[in-house]
Structures are given as structure tokens and as C-alpha cells.
Design an enzyme around this catalytic site. Structure first.
Site, PDB file in Angstrom:
ATOM      1  N   LYS A  60      -1.808  -9.369   2.225  1.00 16.09           N
ATOM      2  CA  LYS A  60      -1.067  -8.762   3.548  1.00 16.09           C
ATOM      3  C   LYS A  60      -1.959  -7.924   4.199  1.00 16.09           C
ATOM      4  O   LYS A  60      -2.677  -7.205   3.764  1.00 16.09           O
ATOM      5  CB  LYS A  60       0.276  -8.053   3.087  1.00 16.09           C
ATOM      6  CG  LYS A  60       1.113  -7.657   4.738  1.00 16.09           C
ATOM      7  CD  LYS A  60       2.478  -7.195   4.176  1.00 16.09           C
ATOM      8  CE  LYS A  60       2.460  -5.816   3.713  1.00 16.09           C
ATOM      9  NZ  LYS A  60       1.935  -4.759   4.794  1.00 16.09           N
ATOM     10  N   GLU A  74      -2.097  -5.573   7.922  1.00 18.23           N
ATOM     11  CA  GLU A  74      -1.172  -5.337   9.308  1.00 18.23           C
ATOM     12  C   GLU A  74      -1.961  -5.575  10.577  1.00 18.23           C
ATOM     13  O   GLU A  74      -3.194  -5.567  10.661  1.00 18.23           O
ATOM     14  CB  GLU A  74      -0.978  -3.619   9.149  1.00 18.23           C
ATOM     15  CG  GLU A  74      -0.243  -3.431   7.640  1.00 18.23           C
ATOM     16  CD  GLU A  74      -0.027  -1.768   7.704  1.00 18.23           C
ATOM     17  OE1 GLU A  74      -0.472  -0.970   8.695  1.00 18.23           O
ATOM     18  OE2 GLU A  74       0.594  -1.484   6.763  1.00 18.23           O
ATOM     19  N   GLU A 108       8.431  -4.776  10.998  1.00 16.19           N
ATOM     20  CA  GLU A 108       9.036  -3.366  10.528  1.00 16.19           C
ATOM     21  C   GLU A 108       9.357  -2.475  11.620  1.00 16.19           C
ATOM     22  O   GLU A 108       8.441  -2.539  12.535  1.00 16.19           O
ATOM     23  CB  GLU A 108       7.741  -2.909   9.526  1.00 16.19           C
ATOM     24  CG  GLU A 108       8.463  -1.399   9.173  1.00 16.19           C
ATOM     25  CD  GLU A 108       7.172  -0.894   8.072  1.00 16.19           C
ATOM     26  OE1 GLU A 108       6.383  -1.581   7.485  1.00 16.19           O
ATOM     27  OE2 GLU A 108       7.640   0.196   7.615  1.00 16.19           O
ATOM     28  N   ASP A 129       0.765  -1.176   0.153  1.00 19.69           N
ATOM     29  CA  ASP A 129       0.189   0.027   0.152  1.00 19.69           C
ATOM     30  C   ASP A 129       0.931   1.287   0.026  1.00 19.69           C
ATOM     31  O   ASP A 129       0.447   2.328  -0.095  1.00 19.69           O
ATOM     32  CB  ASP A 129      -1.091   0.093   1.071  1.00 19.69           C
ATOM     33  CG  ASP A 129      -0.461  -0.043   2.691  1.00 19.69           C
ATOM     34  OD1 ASP A 129       0.922  -0.206   2.678  1.00 19.69           O
ATOM     35  OD2 ASP A 129      -1.156   0.074   3.470  1.00 19.69           O
ATOM     36  N   SER A 130       2.234   0.941  -0.058  1.00 19.45           N
ATOM     37  CA  SER A 130       3.207   2.362  -0.133  1.00 19.45           C
ATOM     38  C   SER A 130       2.946   2.608  -1.594  1.00 19.45           C
ATOM     39  O   SER A 130       3.401   3.878  -1.869  1.00 19.45           O
ATOM     40  CB  SER A 130       4.602   1.722   0.057  1.00 19.45           C
ATOM     41  OG  SER A 130       4.864   0.657  -0.748  1.00 19.45           O
ATOM     42  N   ASP A 154      -1.321  -6.024  -0.708  1.00 18.92           N
ATOM     43  CA  ASP A 154      -1.450  -5.359   0.435  1.00 18.92           C
ATOM     44  C   ASP A 154      -2.869  -4.995   0.541  1.00 18.92           C
ATOM     45  O   ASP A 154      -3.415  -4.290  -0.539  1.00 18.92           O
ATOM     46  CB  ASP A 154      -0.404  -4.117   0.644  1.00 18.92           C
ATOM     47  CG  ASP A 154       0.269  -3.954   2.123  1.00 18.92           C
ATOM     48  OD1 ASP A 154      -0.383  -4.791   2.862  1.00 18.92           O
ATOM     49  OD2 ASP A 154       0.985  -3.001   2.033  1.00 18.92           O
TER      50      ASP A 154
END
Ligand code: KIV
Length: 305
Positions: free
Chosen positions: A134, A136, A203, A65-66, A104
Site C-alpha cells: 500500500k 499513500e 480515509e 505503518d500504524s 504498508d
């Protein structure tokens, strides 16, 4: 006796497709076992970057999602929509053949009702052909991860500095610095494992904590700003190639300065156009040789134009 060659870890080799079960086998990297090489992961956001990282031998390609920040220019990852994430995942999919492709899940697409989360995860698999998603978060995501895994969707977890929690964390800050925060992160990682994730991104946490988590979970850990003791590493591609507009974070090594290469190429092009040296005669078609260039086009462009 020489160890059996493992084609799946030879970068750029004529290697077989990598799968999620292959990645699980790569847990417990140790120098004594050369078949358990560390897992290489990178982000990609479109067809050319997906294809280049895949062909260079990266084993897991994450459409992070970056993408929101490095490719779309948003201030954080939070505004990214499902439609935007799907669009980029589809483009990367067209370029990735060998690596495991992970999508993501954007902020807000898996935080409420688990059935809604499942619907969104299914879209990444069905419409964009991702092989995994993915999410978080740790203990709080146990239920949603278990739901997706039950539906046969492999899940990669992500704990520590989770950018979607930027407001809750009060900024992008290293996590797990105190004893109690470290204990919580260990519980989070174990929850992700218990829920059935096949790997977990660590991270922005101290190296020592990442090593402890790596020793204490049976799934591979993938570090970013978490030191060298994880089972694999991931970076944002644009940090690695120098295609961002900020100094790289402390943990990112810059291997190239692509931003400068692009700027220089564009400056050269502008100068050549303005001085009349581009296009040259050899870069031009000629009426007298029309037959030649029709042939050229047929060869080079399938006769499209
Ligand atoms: O969005 C992203 O790029 C990520 C990785 C860097 C782990 O989540």
C-alpha cells in the site's frame, strides 16, 4: 433460486484462500447481490494478531505503518523504517493463511526514485511474502504505482487523510471538505485507478464524497472514517479491541476493552504472587512424581524443557 454460496465471504468458514482478483470482483456492492458482500479489512502487527484476525474471517490483513504508533510507541508513522516494517510483516505472514496480506510502505521508501521504490516493494514480496503493498497519495503517486504494477506487485492506494502527510496537512484533519478539495480527491482516486491499483483506501473524508468516489472508480474502495458507502471497511485493530492509550477516533467502534483485560489480569497475578497463592501446589512439580511430569512435558512441550 438461491444464490450460489460464495465460500470466500464466509467468516471463519472452511473457506478458500482469498486473492487479489477475488477482491476486484467484489466491486459495486449492492444489497441486491448477496455475493458482493462488503470487503472486511483490519490491521495486524504480529503473529498472534495476524492469526486471530485471519481465523476470524477478515479478508484483507494490512500490516499498516500504524504499527509505528500503536505497537512501537512512536509519535507518528513517519519514523518507521523498512527493516521494522519487514520484521512485522514477516511475523504477521506466519499467522495469516486465508486473507490477502498487504504491507504498508513506510514514509520515504517510495517518494523519490521509482526504481528505489520498486526495490523496496520487492523486498516486501520476496522477503516477507506480502501479496500486495500500500502507498499513500493520489496523482503524485501515479508513476510509482504504475511501476510496481508493471512489476506484477499488486498495489492498494490510499487517499484523503494520509497520515504520512501529517505535516503537510497541518495535523490529522478531515480532508475534502470544500468543493475544490473534493474535486482534487476525486482526481486522486481516478489517478490511483488509472495507475493500476486493485483497491483504494479512503480515509477521513466526508461520507458523501466517499460515496461519489466509490461510484466513480471501478476498483473497490475501502473506507476508514469515510462512511458506510464504500465497498469495504478497514480499522486499526487496536482501536477496535481497545488496546490504545487514547480515546478512539469518532469513526472507530470499540468492540472490546482488551487493555483493561490485560491490566486486570496483571494486577491479579501480582496480587497472587505477593499473597503466595500463585503458584499453587497443583501448578508445581513434585520430586516423588517426577515420572508423571516428564510425561506431561513430553506431551505438552515436545519434551523441550
Ligand atoms: O497504517 C494503517 O493502519 C493504515 C490503515 C488504517 C488504512 O493505513
Amino acid at each position: 433460486m438461491a444464490p450460489e454460496a460464495d465460500m470466500s465471504v464466509i467468516p471463519g468458514g472452511n473457506a478458500a484462500k482469498i486473492t487479489v482478483p477475488d477482491l476486484l470482483q467484489r466491486k459495486s456492492w449492492s444489497a441486491a447481490d448477496p455475493r458482493k458482500k462488503k470487503i472486511t479489512c483490519l490491521t495486524a502487527y504480529d503473529y498472534p494478531t495476524g492469526r486471530l484476525v485471519d481465523e476470524a474471517g477478515v479478508e484483507v490483513v494490512l500490516v499498516g505503518d500504524s504499527v509505528a504508533m500503536v505497537a512501537l510507541g512512536y509519535e507518528s508513522t513517519l519514523p518507521l523504517t523498512m527493516e521494522e516494517a519487514l520484521h512485522h510483516t514477516k511475523a504477521v505472514r506466519r499467522g495469516v493463511q486465508r486473507a490477502v496480506l498487504v504491507a504498508d510502505m513506510p514514509f520515504g521508501t517510495y517518494h523519490g526514485d521509482v526504481n528505489e521504490a520498486l526495490k523496496n516493494a520487492v523486498r516486501f514480496v520476496k522477503e516477507a511474502h506480502a501479496e500486495a503493498v500500500k502507498v499513500e497519495g493520489g496523482e503524485r503517486r501515479l508513476e510509482v504505482i504504475a511501476k510496481l504494477v508493471e512489476a506484477e506487485i499488486p498495489v492498494m492506494g490510499h487517499v484523503g487523510l494520509t497520515p504520512q502527510s501529517v505535516h503537510a496537512m497541518g495535523g490529522y484533519r478531515v480532508q475534502g471538505k470544500t468543493a475544490s478539495a473534493s474535486e482534487q480527491l476525486l482526481r486522486d482516486a481516478r489517478a490511483v485507478e488509472t495507475a493500476g491499483a486493485f483497491a483504494i483506501v479512503l480515509e477521513g473524508i466526508p461520507r458523501e464524497l466517499a460515496a461519489e468516489i466509490t461510484r466513480n472508480v471501478r476498483i473497490p474502495t475501502i473506507g476508514i472514517g469515510a462512511g458506510p458507502d464504500c465497498d469495504g471497511q478497514i480499522l486499526v485493530l487496536h482501536d477496535l479491541i481497545g488496546l490504545t492509550f487514547h480515546a478512539p477516533p469518532k469513526f472507530a467502534r470499540r468492540y472490546a476493552n482488551v487493555g483493561e483485560i490485560i491490566s486486570q489480569a496483571v494486577r491479579d497475578y501480582c496480587a497472587n504472587v505477593q499473597s503466595g497463592t500463585f503458584p499453587s501446589d497443583t501448578e508445581s512439580y513434585h520430586r516423588a512424581r517426577v515420572l508423571d511430569w516428564e510425561e506431561d512435558l513430553a506431551v505438552n512441550r515436545d519434551g523441550d524443557w
